[in-house]
Design a protein around this motif. Structure first.
Motif, short mmCIF file in Angstrom:
data_model
loop_
_atom_site.label_atom_id
_atom_site.label_comp_id
_atom_site.label_asym_id
_atom_site.label_seq_id
_atom_site.Cartn_x
_atom_site.Cartn_y
_atom_site.Cartn_z
N GLY A 86 0.50 -1.51 -0.45
CA GLY A 86 -0.35 -0.09 0.18
C GLY A 86 1.22 0.96 0.31
O GLY A 86 0.09 2.34 -0.38
N ALA A 87 2.38 1.13 0.07
CA ALA A 87 3.45 2.60 0.25
C ALA A 87 2.97 3.44 1.54
O ALA A 87 3.04 4.67 0.64
CB ALA A 87 3.07 2.59 -1.20
N SER A 88 2.38 3.14 2.48
CA SER A 88 2.00 4.36 3.29
C SER A 88 1.25 5.34 2.89
O SER A 88 0.89 6.27 3.34
CB SER A 88 3.05 4.52 3.84
OG SER A 88 3.79 6.06 3.04
N ILE A 89 -0.28 4.96 2.34
CA ILE A 89 -0.78 5.99 1.59
C ILE A 89 -1.80 5.39 0.87
O ILE A 89 -1.68 4.13 0.50
CB ILE A 89 0.20 7.09 0.28
CG1 ILE A 89 -0.88 8.20 0.44
CG2 ILE A 89 0.39 6.90 -0.92
CD1 ILE A 89 0.23 9.20 -0.79
N VAL A 90 -3.11 6.19 1.08
CA VAL A 90 -4.42 5.93 0.16
C VAL A 90 -4.66 7.11 -0.46
O VAL A 90 -4.86 8.16 -0.06
CB VAL A 90 -5.76 5.41 1.76
CG1 VAL A 90 -7.15 5.09 0.67
CG2 VAL A 90 -4.92 4.82 2.55
N THR A 91 -4.58 5.69 -1.98
CA THR A 91 -5.60 7.58 -2.88
C THR A 91 -6.88 6.67 -3.97
O THR A 91 -7.34 5.74 -3.26
CB THR A 91 -4.51 7.19 -3.74
OG1 THR A 91 -4.16 5.93 -4.27
CG2 THR A 91 -3.36 7.76 -2.80
N GLY A 92 -7.53 7.78 -3.80
CA GLY A 92 -8.98 6.75 -4.30
C GLY A 92 -9.68 7.64 -5.12
O GLY A 92 -9.05 9.27 -4.84
N ILE A 93 -11.25 7.96 -5.45
CA ILE A 93 -12.14 8.19 -5.48
C ILE A 93 -13.35 8.25 -5.08
O ILE A 93 -13.61 6.82 -5.41
CB ILE A 93 -12.01 8.42 -7.71
CG1 ILE A 93 -11.19 8.60 -8.12
CG2 ILE A 93 -13.02 9.50 -7.82
CD1 ILE A 93 -11.09 8.26 -9.23
N HIS A 106 -2.09 10.63 3.41
CA HIS A 106 -1.00 9.31 4.06
C HIS A 106 -1.55 8.55 5.01
O HIS A 106 -2.55 9.48 6.36
CB HIS A 106 0.10 10.77 4.72
CG HIS A 106 0.44 11.57 3.65
ND1 HIS A 106 0.42 12.68 3.99
CD2 HIS A 106 1.18 11.69 2.90
CE1 HIS A 106 0.84 13.83 2.52
NE2 HIS A 106 1.57 12.79 2.22
N ASP A 107 -0.81 7.59 5.26
CA ASP A 107 -0.86 6.49 7.29
C ASP A 107 -0.22 7.05 7.81
O ASP A 107 1.39 6.09 7.66
CB ASP A 107 -0.90 5.28 6.16
CG ASP A 107 -1.64 4.52 7.58
OD1 ASP A 107 -1.29 4.72 8.31
OD2 ASP A 107 -1.61 3.32 6.67
N PRO A 108 -0.03 7.59 8.48
CA PRO A 108 0.76 7.74 9.45
C PRO A 108 1.49 6.87 10.78
O PRO A 108 2.43 6.72 11.23
CB PRO A 108 0.16 8.99 10.76
CG PRO A 108 -0.92 9.13 10.45
CD PRO A 108 -1.74 8.05 9.09
N THR A 109 0.46 5.19 10.58
CA THR A 109 1.05 4.30 11.48
C THR A 109 2.38 3.77 10.60
O THR A 109 2.75 2.70 11.21
CB THR A 109 -0.21 3.38 10.93
OG1 THR A 109 -0.25 2.84 10.52
CG2 THR A 109 -1.28 4.08 12.33
N VAL A 110 2.43 3.97 9.83
CA VAL A 110 3.22 3.84 8.37
C VAL A 110 4.40 4.51 8.49
O VAL A 110 4.21 5.26 7.14
CB VAL A 110 3.04 2.78 7.00
CG1 VAL A 110 4.53 2.44 6.79
CG2 VAL A 110 2.28 2.28 7.13
#
Length: 532
Positions: A86-93, A106-110
Motif C-alpha cells: 500500500g506504500a503508506s498512502i491511500v488514494t482513490g475516487i 497519508h497513513d501515519p502508522t507506517v
C-alpha cells in the motif's frame, strides 16, 4: 441493440474448475488488501489512537458522503518490496458533498507517513488522474516527509507533486489540504500549494524545517507550535484558511468547502434508465479460464457487464479474434474492444482502427478488455502487412482523445498490450483481474527464444552447446518471467490502477466512466498518417 445470449453451462466441470481457481486467487488478493488496510499494524495503530488521532481509512470514511462507494487506486503498491503493502498512502475516487474527488491520504502508522518511491509514484498517479479527468483533490495530510534513506529516488521527482497541484489550481480544479499532523519540509508545500488549507489545533505542524533542522541550521531552539502550529498559521503567517478544533471538525470544514465550489460536470449525463445485465456477474468467475493460454468468449463477460446485456456488435464476421461493438454501462454509451482468441491478425488490426475512428467521430468512450498474446508473426503475415496494419491500430489508439478504460482480463503480451491501450497509451483508468499476466511474451516463449538465440550463437562460432546449462538457464528464466508477469508484481509497480474482483467489473467501469465525465468527452477528428 441485440441482446447477448449466454451459452455458459454453470454445471460443467470446466466452469467449476475456473471458478475454484478464481476464488483461490481472490483469496490471495484479499489477504494482501488486508495487509494494506492494516497499515503499520496493531501496535502502531493503537499508539496512533492513543494520541487521539484517527487512522487514515476512518478519515476517508468520514470525509465521503454516507454510504457512497470509494474506488481505491493502487492498493498493492510496493507489494513484494521492502516497503509496506500500500506504500503508506491511500488514494482513490469518492464523492464528497456530492462532488467526485480524488482523495490522497497519508497513513501515519507506517513510519510516520513518510514518503518512499512507491508512495511517490502512487501520489503522482492520483494527481494525474485528477488533472486528466478534472477531479477536485482532497489531501489528508500527516507525513514526516521523505524516507531519507531513499532520498536519491525521491528528491527530484517529488517536485512534480507541487507542479501538479498548481496546474490543477490554474485549470480551475479545486484542491484542499486537511492537515492532521506533520507536514514537514517539502510536504509543507502541499497546504501551501492547495487552494484551501485546514489545520487541526495542537496536531498540525507545517514547517520547512522542524526544530532539529532549525537547531542545526541556525542554532535556534525553536518551539514546534510557534514554528508551525495551527494557531500560529491561522493568526500570524496566514497559511491556514481554517482553524479546526479537532480532526472531525477539519473533515466537516473540508466537506463544507466542497459543498461551496459550485461544481459542474462537463460530460454528458448518463441515461436514468440503465438496466442491469440479464445474467449474474457472479458467473464471470467460471468464465475466465484457469489456464491463461485457454481463450474464452468475451461476449460472456459482456453479457454480465453491460446494461441489459445489450450489445450491437460491429463487423462480427470479420476479424473475429477481436470483438467490437456498442453498449452502455450504467447509462453511459461506450465502444468495446475485447480480445477473443488472443492473437491479433491484420483483419483485427484494421477492424479495430476503423472502430476507434468511429468512436472518436461520435465522442464515445472506449472500453478495452485485454486477453491478447500480441500481433501474429510469421513469413506470410509479415508479407501480408501485419506491421503496417498493427501500426494503424496503434496510431488510432495513441491519437484517440475519447476516454479509454482498460481491463486486463487474462493476458496482455507484446505489442498487443499497446494496441489494446496499455499503460503507455494513457488510458484514463487501467485495471486488471487478479489472475492476469503482463509481459513482453509468455514465460515459455521468452525462455525458448533465448535458447534458440544461444544455440545459433554457439553454432556460428563453432562452439559446442551446453545442454545442461541451457536447461538450467531456461528454467531460471521461466521462473523469473512468471514472477514478473504476476498480477501482484505488475500492480505493485503501478502498471495498472489496481486489481479488481471480476464480479465488480461493471461497478468499477461505471465509477470510472462517471469520473471521466467531469471533463469534456470529445473525440479527435484528425489523425496522423496511416500506412496503407
Amino acid at each position: 441493440m441485440g441482446v447477448l445470449r449466454s451459452s455458459l453451462d454453470t454445471s460443467s466441470e470446466g466452469y467449476r474448475h475456473n471458478r475454484e481457481n478464481q476464488l483461490a486467487v481472490l483469496a490471495q488478493l484479499e489477504e494482501q488488501l488486508a495487509l494494506a488496510a492494516a497499515g503499520g499494524g496493531e501496535r502502531y495503530t493503537a499508539r496512533h489512537r492513543d494520541r487521539g488521532r484517527l487512522p487514515v481509512r476512518e478519515r476517508v470514511e468520514l470525509l465521503l458522503d454516507p454510504d457512497s462507494p470509494f474506488l481505491e487506486l493502487s492498493a498493492l503498491a510496493a507489494w513484494g518490496t521492502e516497503f509496506t503493502v500500500g506504500a503508506s498512502i491511500v488514494t482513490g475516487i469518492g464523492v464528497v458533498s456530492g462532488v467526485e474527488c480524488v482523495v490522497i491520504g497519508h497513513d501515519p502508522t507506517v513510519r510516520g507517513g513518510a514518503m518512499n518511491p512507491y508512495s511517490l509514484k502512487k501520489t503522482l498517479r492520483a494527481l494525474e488522474i485528477a488533472r486528466v479527468n478534472r477531479l477536485p483533490v482532497v489531501n489528508l495530510v500527516e507525513s514526516g516527509g521523505a524516507d531519507l534513506p531513499t532520498q536519491a529516488d525521491l528528491f527530484v521527482p517529488a517536485g512534480r507533486i507541487f507542479h501538479e497541484l498548481t496546474a490543477l489550481s490554474a485549470a480551475g480544479v479545486p484542491t484542499v489540504a486537511l492537515v492532521f499532523g506533520n507536514s514537514t519540509a517539502g510536504g509543507a508545500y502541499v497546504p501551501g500549494m492547495c487552494d484551501h488549507a485546514v489545520l487541526v489545533d495542537k496536531q498540525a505542524k507545517v514547517f520547512l524545517g522542524g526544530p532539529p533542522l532549525v537547531k542545526m541550521a541556525t542554532g535556534e531552539d525553536a518551539d514546534d507550535e510557534a514554528l508551525g502550529g495551527a494557531d500560529m498559521h491561522s493568526r500570524v503567517s496566514g497559511l491556514s484558511d481554517h482553524f479546526a478544533a479537532d480532526e472531525r471538525d477539519a473533515i466537516r470544514i473540508g466537506r463544507d468547502i466542497l459543498s461551496r465550489i459550485n461544481w459542474r460536470k462537463r460530460g454528458p449525463a448518463p441515461s436514468p434508465h440503465a438496466a442491469p445485465p440479464r445474467y449474474d456477474p457472479e458467473e464471470i468467475l467460471g468464465i475466465v479460464s484457469a489456464d491463461t493460454k485457454v481463450p474464452f468468449d468475451p461476449r460472456e463477460v459482456l453479457a454480465r457487464t453491460v446494461d441489459g446485456s445489450e450489445f450491437d456488435e460491429y463487423k462480427p464476421l470479420y476479424g473475429s479474434s477481436l470483438v467490437t461493438g456498442w453498449a452502455d454501462i450504467h447509462g453511459q454509451p461506450v465502444g468495446v474492444l475485447a480480445n477473443h482468441r488472443g492473437v491479433l491478425f491484420s483483419e483485427e488490426a484494421k477492424k479495430a482502427t476503423e472502430f476507434i475512428l468511429l468512436a472518436n467521430q461520435t465522442d464515445t468512450p472506449l472500453v478495452f478488455l485485454q486477453n491478447t498474446t500480441g500481433y501474429m508473426v510469421g513469413t506470410s503475415y509479415e508479407q501480408g502487412g501485419i506491421v503496417k496494419d498493427g501500426a494503424k491500430m496503434i496510431n488510432a489508439v495513441a491519437n484517440s482523445t475519447v476516454p479509454h478504460l482498460t481491463v486486463n482480463m487474462a493476458s496482455s503480451f507484446g505489442a498487443g498490450n499497446y494496441g489494446m491501450s496499455g499503460r503507455s497509451y494513457d488510458p484514463r483508468f487501467m485495471f486488471a483481474w487478479p489472475g492476469a499476466k503482463l509481459a513482453v511474451m509468455g514465460a515459455t516463449q521468452l525462455a525458448g527464444v533465448l535458447s534458440i538465440v544461444g544455440r545459433a550463437s554457439a553454432a556460428s562460432s563453432g562452439r559446442p552447446y551446453d545442454e545442461d546449462a541451457d536447461r538450467q538457464r531456461t528454467a531460471a528464466i521461466e521462473a523469473q518471467i512468471e514472477a514478473e508477469s504476476h498480477a501482484f508484481f505488475v500492480s505493485a509497480r503501478l502498471y495498472d490502477d489496481g486489481l479488481i474482483d471480476p464480479r465488480d467489473t461493471r461497478t468499477v467501469l461505471g465509477m470510472s466512466l462517471s469520473a471521466t465525465h467531469n471533463t469534456t468527452v470529445e473525440g479527435r477528428r484528425g489523425f496522423g498518417v496511416f500506412r496503407m
